[in-house]
Write an enzyme that holds these catalytic residues in place. Structure first.
Site, PDB file in Angstrom:
ATOM      1  CD  GLU A  14     -18.649 -83.105  60.008  1.00 47.73           C
ATOM      2  OE1 GLU A  14     -18.014 -83.178  59.267  1.00 47.73           O
ATOM      3  OE2 GLU A  14     -19.124 -82.130  60.336  1.00 47.73           O
ATOM      4  CG  HIS A  67     -17.410 -78.042  55.537  1.00 51.95           C
ATOM      5  ND1 HIS A  67     -18.613 -78.716  54.768  1.00 51.95           N
ATOM      6  CD2 HIS A  67     -17.990 -77.756  56.663  1.00 51.95           C
ATOM      7  CE1 HIS A  67     -19.615 -78.844  55.588  1.00 51.95           C
ATOM      8  NE2 HIS A  67     -18.931 -78.184  56.928  1.00 51.95           N
TER       9      HIS A  67
END
Ligand code: NAD
Ligand code: MG
Ligand code: MG
Ligand code: MG
Ligand code: MG
Ligand code: MG
EC number: 1.1.1.86
Length: 332
Positions: free
Chosen positions: A194, A107
């Protein structure tokens, strides 16, 4: 359309004879390490003493202190919690990276928001499987894979892309397809996804539906099945064949309700809020809030987490799942 790469397009030999340090053995860490080893790569774990270290050793890995693992390795994949990466990087990674090695992430958060500024003499890439770590492992064991993004931040050796792609084969991403991205795109889309859809959007939608039904006097057990349990079955159909396949399988009554009522729940107002969320991801406001929250030892995170665990949908859900032995709760 973007170019999607598969195993047949990638030469995984570039990682042959190289050592990969997986730093952290949590959700992503254990999945990367086990998949890479099963793919024939040489993996060592960098971890602090504790449960994760024991787990790594039980799984047959050599588990070293982070600095030691970094010193030995040609690829250093950082799979620590995002909020701890900058500190561990400064204390144990930065000064131990070999010239020409690769520093890697799943990430882009810390690199994109400049919490980690890598030295100029290493490659920097990301390989981000688009799924939770435990499914990255489970899917791999089933002979399939979770799609992954790869991106190059810095190409010191001239081989960064080849190494990143070989890594994506190792974790199983290339079985499902790998797409090139940038650290900026991966970071911003992952955070947006998310927050607005996958985690934040979904939990808020589930709770609002459950509360609407129970406040109207319907049984919490019925509301739980309708608004949470059944969502998995719907999502499986979406995963397998998109909106069309899901709508093919549901009744035409359900499909008519989908058409006329869905856009009343998620409407222009909701989309305007999504744009605000995206803007705060893009301008660093979200990152700043999360970094400061951690520096303050998470007062808000902990308070909300405790409250959420007490939500009536959680209470009824725990009871109902206990009566469904085929529903396995990994937290138990
Ligand atoms: P996690 O919390 O599950 O695991 C973190 C690991 O780091 C644990 O093994 C922990 O023991 C170890 N650790 C913590 N502090 C340490 C220290 N000081 N020294 C050594 N080890 C330490 O983390 P995660 O959810 O797997 O996230 C890791 C990275 O993967 C993050 O960048 C995250 O954004 C990314 N990612 C996660 C998922 C996911 O499915 N959870 C999906 C895509 C990307
Ligand atoms: Mg976690
Ligand atoms: Mg994600
Ligand atoms: Mg994420
Ligand atoms: Mg129904
Ligand atoms: Mg139908």
């Amino acid at each position: 359309m973007s170019k999607v790469l598969y195993e047949k397009d990638i030469n995984k030999e570039v990682l042959q004879g190289k050592k990969i340090a997986v730093i952290g053995y949590g959700s992503q860490g254990h999945a990367h390490a086990l998949n890479l080893r099963d793919s024939g790569f040489d993996v060592v774990i960098g971890i602090r003493p504790g449960n994760s270290q024991k787990k790594a050793e039980e799984d047959g890995f050599t588990a070293l202190a982070v600095d030691e693992a970094v010193k030995q390795s040609d690829v250093v994949m950082v799979l620590l919690p995002d909020e701890l990466q900058a500190r561990v990087y400064t204390e144990s990674i930065k000064d131990n990276l070999k010239e020409g090695s690769a520093l890697a992430f799943a990430h882009g958060f810390n690199v994109h928001y400049h919490q980690i500024v890598p030295p100029a003499n290493v490659d920097v890439f990301l390989v981000a499987p688009k799924g939770p770590g435990h499914l990255v492992r489970r899917t791999f064991e089933e002979g399939a894979g979770v799609p992954a993004l790869y991106g190059i931040y810095q190409d010191y050796t001239g081989n960064a892309k080849d190494v990143a792609l070989a890594y994506s084969v190792g974790v199983g991403g290339a079985r499902a397809g790998v797409i090139e991205t940038t650290f900026q795109e991966e970071t911003e889309t992952d955070l947006f996804g998310e927050q607005a859809v996958l985690c934040g959007g979904a939990t808020a939608l589930i709770k609002a539906g459950f509360e609407t039904l129970t406040e109207a006097g319907y049984q919490p057990e019925v509301a739980y099945f309708e608004c949470l349990h059944e969502l998995k079955l719907i999502v499986d159909l979406l995963y397998e064949g998109g909106l069309e396949n899901m709508r093919y399988s549901i009744s035409d009554t359900a499909q008519w309700g989908d058409f006329v009522s869905g856009p009343r729940v998620i409407n222009d107002e909701t989309k305007a809020r999504m744009k605000e969320i995206l803007e705060e991801v893009q301008n660093g406001e979200f990152a700043k809030g999360w970094i400061l929250e951690n520096q303050a030892n998470r007062p808000k995170f902990n308070a909300i987490n405790a409250r959420e665990n007490q939500h009536p949908i959680e209470k009824v859900g725990r009871e109902l799942r206990d009566l469904m032995p085929f529903v396995k709760n990994p937290l138990k």
